[in-house]
Design a protein around this motif. Structure first.
Motif, PDB file in Angstrom:
ATOM      1  N   PHE A 168      -6.547  -5.763  16.067  1.00 53.78           N
ATOM      2  CA  PHE A 168      -7.366  -6.213  16.956  1.00 53.78           C
ATOM      3  C   PHE A 168      -8.086  -7.424  15.802  1.00 53.78           C
ATOM      4  N   LEU A 206      -9.887  -0.784  21.589  1.00 54.01           N
ATOM      5  CA  LEU A 206      -9.988  -2.391  21.690  1.00 54.01           C
ATOM      6  C   LEU A 206     -11.244  -2.269  22.506  1.00 54.01           C
ATOM      7  N   ILE A 245      -5.380 -10.221  19.949  1.00 52.96           N
ATOM      8  CA  ILE A 245      -3.982  -9.260  19.167  1.00 52.96           C
ATOM      9  C   ILE A 245      -3.432  -9.448  19.050  1.00 52.96           C
ATOM     10  N   TYR A 284     -11.347 -13.622  20.196  1.00 55.82           N
ATOM     11  CA  TYR A 284     -11.051 -12.582  20.148  1.00 55.82           C
ATOM     12  C   TYR A 284      -9.398 -12.469  19.925  1.00 55.82           C
TER      13      TYR A 284
END
Length: 111
Positions: free
Chosen positions: A46, A17, A31, A29
């Motif tokens: 990601f 990451l 997850i 950004y």
């Protein structure tokens, strides 16, 4: 033994990451954590989305044979390492064992 495996998995995710997280302006950004229903695995991705551009989703790691209690503990460790939002996919009608909180409020529209 499970704690050692969790730290190894966390190290793998963070190593993959960190170089991807560029901190560019006007870029989202986050997850994604996907509950793989066909095999007992949780997949981490990601996601990067610059403004007015398509989203990129990059596989980070898979946790195999984990149950929800272990996943809940693992996410606690992951959240200590990163401030990124975690999006849950495939966890509808499921609750965390320790806190009894709903994991995913509603299904995504694009599923």
């Amino acid at each position: 033994m499970a704690a050692i495996a969790m730290t190894k998995d966390l190290k793998i995710i963070m190593e993959r990451l960190t170089p991807l997280f560029k901190r560019k302006r006007n870029t989202r950004y986050w997850i994604s954590l996907v509950n793989q229903t066909y095999t007992p695995a949780f997949n981490f991705f990601f996601n990067i989305q610059p403004k007015d551009q398509r989203q990129r989703s990059i596989p980070l790691h898979s946790l195999h044979g984990y149950d929800l209690a272990q996943l809940e503990a693992f996410l606690g460790l992951l959240r200590k390492q990163t401030q990124l939002t975690i999006e849950f996919v495939g966890f509808e009608d499921m609750r965390w064992p320790q806190t009894n909180r709903i994991i995913q409020r509603r299904a995504r529209l694009d599923e």
